[in-house]
Scaffold this motif. Structure first.
Motif, PDB file in Angstrom:
ATOM      1  N   MET A 195      -1.886 -44.778  33.078  1.00 21.39           N
ATOM      2  CA  MET A 195      -3.427 -44.553  33.269  1.00 21.39           C
ATOM      3  C   MET A 195      -3.994 -44.083  34.601  1.00 21.39           C
ATOM      4  N   LEU A 237     -10.794 -46.588  32.608  1.00 15.16           N
ATOM      5  CA  LEU A 237      -9.403 -46.816  32.218  1.00 15.16           C
ATOM      6  C   LEU A 237      -9.160 -48.382  32.028  1.00 15.16           C
ATOM      7  N   LEU A 283      -6.638 -36.293  28.408  1.00 15.49           N
ATOM      8  CA  LEU A 283      -7.318 -37.173  27.415  1.00 15.49           C
ATOM      9  C   LEU A 283      -6.290 -37.787  26.530  1.00 15.49           C
ATOM     10  N   MET A 288     -15.264 -35.735  27.930  1.00 17.17           N
ATOM     11  CA  MET A 288     -14.730 -34.174  27.747  1.00 17.17           C
ATOM     12  C   MET A 288     -15.487 -33.165  27.756  1.00 17.17           C
ATOM     13  N   VAL A 313      -4.150 -40.169  28.273  1.00 14.29           N
ATOM     14  CA  VAL A 313      -4.582 -41.441  28.466  1.00 14.29           C
ATOM     15  C   VAL A 313      -4.575 -42.357  27.126  1.00 14.29           C
ATOM     16  N   VAL A 361      -7.899 -30.648  30.397  1.00 10.77           N
ATOM     17  CA  VAL A 361      -8.655 -31.728  30.086  1.00 10.77           C
ATOM     18  C   VAL A 361      -8.389 -32.455  28.732  1.00 10.77           C
ATOM     19  N   ILE A 362      -8.109 -31.778  27.777  1.00  6.60           N
ATOM     20  CA  ILE A 362      -7.634 -32.205  26.389  1.00  6.60           C
ATOM     21  C   ILE A 362      -6.425 -32.918  26.710  1.00  6.60           C
ATOM     22  N   ALA A 408      -4.288 -40.818  36.209  1.00  5.68           N
ATOM     23  CA  ALA A 408      -5.416 -40.175  35.863  1.00  5.68           C
ATOM     24  C   ALA A 408      -6.291 -40.072  36.926  1.00  5.68           C
TER      25      ALA A 408
END
Lengths: 829, 195
Positions: free
Chosen positions: A328, B40, A371, B1, A374, A367-368, A331
């Motif tokens: 994580m 996170l 995500l 998003m 994560v 970005v997708i 990110a």
């Protein structure tokens, strides 16, 4: 004196020295522009093959119980799709871009080792061809691109398929590692004067980190491939549970490479984004220092998350928590880069062009992908969707979003540079919409397919699982995407021949690569500029004309030589003049003998393969023997005279050896890791059939290695004081001690237990081969420098400093190796 | 998003205006560091904190099932099935697991050849079956019924066909299955089990 030449006369003089041969002799070319284009073209060819394989898979999965492909064919196809895209398309394509662009961005005339670049290209081409030919013969690898043992081992895959993968890919990886050595030495040493690290183009920072990651990240897989090939062909059991091996060791070695690999692919593409976004915003990149630091952070973090590919193999809870957190954490630096791009767009006015369209597509898709990444880092979620189509969707969003979209943007952006002609805006945007819509139609529903329970790598499925409609959508999307790629290629092909001529600096960029004529001349720039700014062309729009007029460094052609400046790593102060080699056949010959070696291993002709290995070594020695520079000082600019690179400490050659040793060290560290891993975690240890190395022997070996570590320093000192006889004495002593060491290690290895009996014996044998190989090469290199000391024109200072690196590395790794041999297998922990 | 996409669209389409240095630094700090870190950390804590409400109320000691994966079938044994009557074989299944409902099940996985992965999506996550080691997967069925499962790790030619079923039985049906000779009558089972 420099003012006496007109720009045209200077162009012709430089072209005489730098031009690449034409016709069939062009196979001997080494120039970075030529090699960069060759890398890109070959990678494009592999990409097209990989894409066709993807379409075949989507055709098969479009409906339930499809009879289009059978299980074996499908296995070969998905294995080859992954292998081609990861190893033979992504990395070489990015290295090709870097080869082509970096010297131009850095204000240099070529890469640090043009011949190494040519060798890397041939290795890549031959290695990739082995795989493609095997596929045409129906013998392609069929155990997945991850090659998990024991499925990829000789018991379950007795055919040649797995060997093709192990050997072809190792061959291609040698190319990637050579490329990385080349890039590190170039970015650190071969730049325009004044370009300190704080003024380095941001793409060069990304490539520096990427090259460092290749050096540290590829050796674990190279080691894994060597071990697996040894197990398959000689029966040395590293992964066989029954004889003290462990299949999980393969997974560790593979993902130790495999996760950094993802960032090795993403970072160069992100570097292209960081280069293009400021141009389309017409503002400098916001947060340059932030971006550089976050790239370095990604480089380090990426080596700490490989286990998240292995959450289902039964790792202890605490370990999973650690790797989940690390996954994580990565990110954060990625988000910093993302917001730096947003802030850059924010602070300027966006000019829309086709490249910007692809960049927008990249931002959306990536970005997708980030995500879902994560989400996958969360252990409870991971164990549910691991090995399902959810992961397939995720990895395509990350890799296609992270690589293909920036790459297509980069193609459009730099195409005018490569061809001198502008691509069409209209066809480019039509292609974009086909690719963007097709891509999302193919992979967005695939997240659901995975959540509905469809595992990966199944060649067929039954009705009533609820997967039919989603799979049909994915297949339709894949074909729409393919149409988009076809339009894109057509656009590129048509307009690179017939498009309107590109004006100088068509995008109004600030980078040095646009300060030259397009298509670029073979020598790039007629004189090397004094860099004072991160965007030199924005600071001095007339810089290109000044350079062509010879108003900067190295403006005076030196007939018969290819010259470019070598600078101080940190400040960018020029320190020496590099003399680069011209076209030659040695790279091709060496690649051919290397190919001979690998092919003989593939067909199990081991004696012949040793012959080829020796021949390759001899060719390499010839190779380094060339490149003698006579002039001691060269006028680089009025009043400034610089030494030739051979006279200075810390020349590119030294950095190249240092980079190669990083890769070698990573290989050795992986080997030590493998030994300890087996010792601690493999079932069937410790073993009883081991007699420890006698004390006397190990003390003698350690003493030999210590002497070796010291002697090169002594020789260097003597040479520095011009006591040539003394330096030769030390070198001769080094040669004899290395030969003694080699003999000692050989005696030791012969006395070891049968390597097919147990993993411990096999590991010890590999360890001693590693040590023996290094001792043997040390003797060859020392003898080479000794011989060279009679060659009066070339001072041996540089040779000695390179030899010193090798000997010290051999000494340290040798002593660690002896300690392992003594203590490791017999002791119960 | 959505926020990121909107920001990007706004940033690229709005008219020229130079933002101050302060707002750019705020974007980098806020968007690049504070926002992802806070999200996170929350996710990480949530993901690793045992919530203990998986399915209905569990009772009874864990019931072990030994699963040996083969190319391309599943061999199933039940060490906790109780004493085996003389002259009978221990219970044994192929490609089917029979388990009681609402009791923690420990599936002990290993492989006889290559690596496989045991996955019954509606019952929980997956766990690899690896030669030379035994992995334990904990799961529980809160409803009786049939749950489908597949092999999730590529294991060769017939990987796509390496499916299995988990059949969860409730109380009486489970007993009847365990002790067919007692006809599933709890009293008779208890009688016979008395030392």
């Amino acid at each position: 004196m420099t003012q006496t030449l007109s720009p045209w006369a200077r162009h012709r003089a430089l072209e005489r020295d730098w031009g690449s041969p034409k016709g069939w002799r062009s196979l001997s070319a080494v120039n970075h522009t030529v090699m960069g284009k060759r890398f890109m073209l070959a990678a494009l060819a592999f990409f097209l093959v990989g894409g066709i394989l993807a379409l075949l898979m989507r055709a098969q999965l479009a409906s339930h119980d499809s009879a289009f492909l059978d299980s074996e064919l499908y296995s070969q196809i998905f294995t080859m799709h992954g292998t081609l895209m990861m190893f033979l398309f992504a990395i070489p394509m990015l290295e090709g871009f870097a080869f082509y662009l970096l010297p131009k961005m850095l204000g240099a005339r070529d890469l640090a080792y043009p011949r190494l670049g040519a060798y890397a290209w041939w290795c890549y081409l031959f290695g990739g061809s082995i795989l493609l030919i095997a596929m045409l013969l129906g013998l392609a690898p069929n155990s997945g691109w991850f090659m998990y043992t024991p499925l990829a081992g000789s018991e379950y895959r007795p055919g040649i398929n797995s060997d093709v993968w192990l050997i072809g890919i190792t061959f291609a990886e040698i190319s990637a590692v050579c490329g990385a050595v080349e890039l590190v030495a170039t970015i650190l040493k071969v730049r325009a004067p004044g370009m300190g690290l704080n003024k380095l183009p941001v793409f060069a920072w990304y490539m520096l980190v990427t090259a460092g990651m290749i050096l540290a990240g590829f050796p674990p897989l190279i080691l894994g491939s060597i071990l697996l090939e040894l197990e398959r062909s000689l029966g040395w059991p590293f992964f066989d549970v029954a004889r003290g091996g462990d299949p999980i060791l393969w997974q560790h070695l593979f993902w130790l490479f495999g996760h950094p690999e993802v960032y090795i692919i993403f970072l160069p593409a992100a570097g292209m984004v960081s280069t293009m976004v400021p141009v389309f915003a017409q503002r400098p990149l916001v947060g340059y220092v932030w971006v550089v630091n976050s790239v370095i952070a990604v480089g380090f973090l990426s080596f700490g998350l490989w286990v998240h590919h292995m959450f289902t193999v039964g790792i202890p809870q605490l370990g999973m928590a650690f790797f989940s957190a690390a996954s994580m954490l990565v990110a954060v630096p990625t988000a910093i880069q993302f917001f730096a791009w947003l802030a850059t767009l924010w602070s300027g006015t966006v000019k829309w062009g086709v490249p910007m369209l692809y960049l927008a597509g990249f931002l959306f898709v990536f970005v997708i992908g980030g995500l879902t990444g994560v989400m996958l880092a969360l252990v409870p979620f991971n164990v549910q969707v691991h090995d399902t189509h959810f992961v397939v969707a995720h990895l395509h969003y990350v890799l296609t979003g992270g690589l293909i979209f920036p790459l297509l943007a980069a193609c459009h952006y730099w195409l005018p540079h490569i061809t001198g002609r502008m691509p069409s805006g209209r066809m480019g945007s039509v292609a974009f919409w086909f690719i963007f819509i097709g891509f999302n139609l193919a992979f967005l529903p695939m997240h659901l397919t995975g959540l509905f329970g469809m595992p990966r790598r199944i060649y067929t499925y039954v009705q009533d699982m609820g997967w039919d409609a989603l799979n049909q959508a994915s297949s339709l999307g894949a074909f729409i995407q393919a149409v988009g790629f076809a339009i894109f290629l057509l656009d590129v092909m048509l307009f690179s021949r017939n498009g309107p001529l590109a004006p100088r600096n068509p995008w109004k960029a600030g980078g040095l690569e646009w300060a030259m004529a397009t298509p670029p001349p073979s020598y790039n720039i007629a004189s090397q500029p004094q860099v004072m700014d991160r965007e030199p062309l924005w600071a001095t729009p007339a810089l290109g004309a000044q350079m062509a007029a010879g108003r900067h460094w190295l403006a005076q052609p030196s007939p018969g030589h290819r010259q470019t400046l070598s600078v101080d790593v940190v400040t960018g102060t020029p320190s020496a003049v590099l003399h680069l080699p011209g076209p030659g056949w040695l790279p091709l010959y060496s690649a051919l003998t290397t190919a001979g070696f690998f092919l003989c291993v593939l067909f199990k002709l081991y004696a012949v393969s040793l012959g080829f290995a020796g021949l390759t070594l001899v060719l390499f020695l010839f190779w380094t023997w060339q490149g003698v520079v006579s002039a001691r000082r060269i006028t680089a600019r009025d009043e400034v005279r610089l030494p030739a690179h051979g006279q200075v400490a810390g020349a590119p050659g030294w950095w190249g050896m240092a980079s190669a040793l990083i890769a070698d060290g990573a290989l050795f560290a992986s080997l030590v890791f493998g030994c300890w891993y087996l010792r601690l975690f493999a079932p069937g240890w410790p073993t009883s059939g081991w007699t420890p190395v006698p004390w006397s022997m190990s003390i003698a070996l350690c003493a030999g290695f210590l002497f070796m570590g010291m002697s090169a320093g002594r020789a260097g000192l003597a040479a520095f004081h011009e006591q040539t006889g003394r330096a030769r004495g030390w070198l001769a002593a080094t040669v004899s001690v290395s030969l003694l060491l080699l003999a000692g290690i050989a005696v030791l290895a012969v006395g070891m237990p049968d390597p097919t009996s147990h993993a411990s014996a096999a590991a010890m044998r590999v360890l001693s081969v590693y040590m023996g190989l290094h001792a043997g090469l040390a003797s060859v290199m020392a003898a080479y420098v000794l011989r060279r000391s009679w060659d009066r024109r070339a001072g041996i200072a540089l040779d000695l400093s390179i030899l010193r690196l090798w000997l010290r590395y051999t000494a340290v790794s040798g002593i660690v190796g002896v300690a392992l041999l003594m203590y490791f297998p017999g002791v119960a922990l | 998003m959505l926020l990121m996409v909107l920001l990007a669209v706004w940033a690229s389409l709005r008219p020229a205006a130079r933002s101050s240095r302060g707002s750019r630094a705020a974007l980098l700090w806020g968007g690049g560091v504070i926002f992802p870190l806070s999200v996170l950390i929350a996710l990480l804590v949530y993901g690793h904190y045992p919530d203990g409400k998986a399915g209905g109320a569990a009772h009874g000691p864990p019931f072990r099932v030994q699963v040996h994966a083969h190319q391309w079938w599943w061999e199933v044994r039940y060490p906790d099935a109780g004493p085996v009557a003389s002259g009978k074989d221990a219970p044994y299944d192929v490609n089917e697991l029979h388990i009681p409902v609402n009791r923690p099940i420990h599936v002990e996985l290993t492989s006889e050849d290559v690596i496989h992965s045991f996955w019954a999506p509606r019952l929980g996550g997956k766990m690899d079956a690896i030669p030379g080691r035994v992995n334990r997967l904990e799961l529980m069925a809160s409803e009786p019924g049939v749950y489908l499962g597949v092999c999730a790790e590529f294991c060769g030619a017939q990987h796509a066909h390496m499916a299995f079923r988990v059949v969860a039985h409730d109380g009486p049906a489970w007993l009847a299955r365990q002790r067919p000779e007692d006809g599933g009558d709890p009293a008779r089972v208890a009688e016979r089990d008395r030392p």
